[in-house]
Scaffold this active site. Sequence first.
Site, PDB file in Angstrom:
ATOM      1  N   HIS A  99       0.848  -1.185   0.000  1.00 18.83           N
ATOM      2  CA  HIS A  99       0.000   0.000   0.000  1.00 18.83           C
ATOM      3  C   HIS A  99       0.883   1.235   0.000  1.00 18.83           C
ATOM      4  CE1 HIS A  99       0.553  -1.143   4.228  1.00 18.83           C
ATOM      5  NE2 HIS A  99       0.376   0.130   4.546  1.00 18.83           N
ATOM      6  N   HIS A 101       0.945   5.195   1.011  1.00 19.40           N
ATOM      7  CA  HIS A 101       0.314   6.270   1.781  1.00 19.40           C
ATOM      8  C   HIS A 101       0.408   7.577   0.992  1.00 19.40           C
ATOM      9  CE1 HIS A 101       0.185   4.227   5.790  1.00 19.40           C
ATOM     10  NE2 HIS A 101       1.143   3.497   5.219  1.00 19.40           N
TER      11      HIS A 101
END
Length: 134
Positions: A99, A101
């Site tokens: 992922h 950010h």
Amino acid sequence: MDGCIFCKIANGEIPSNTIYEDDAFRVILDNGPATKGHALVLPKSHYADLFEIPEDTAAGAVKVAKKVAALMKEKLSCDGLNLVQNNGPVAGQTVMHFHLHVIPRYENDGQKILWNPTSPSAEELANIKDTIIG
């Protein structure tokens, strides 16, 4: 991957505060944000980290982050932005699903995404370079 919470969120099995979605990615607001608008770019396919994700998917994540960053600049009037991507627990990765950010930054927001610079010698840098490129 069975049991991966980010797989379930990315594929709509668990509700989220989605701010963008396409065939390959879902972008959600982080439930524990560093700042207002802090979001996560989640691939819908499971890859544990940068070492597993295919190059084209990683590039796609950055393209999505750029779209989301433009929205944040326009809609949230942020003063800057950090893109952060952690790999492995020692680097701060807490969910083993790649992922990215996207963290809007605001003047005096109190957040620090920094490191303590070291002072390697020119010889040490040359040795590291030689080790990496072999």
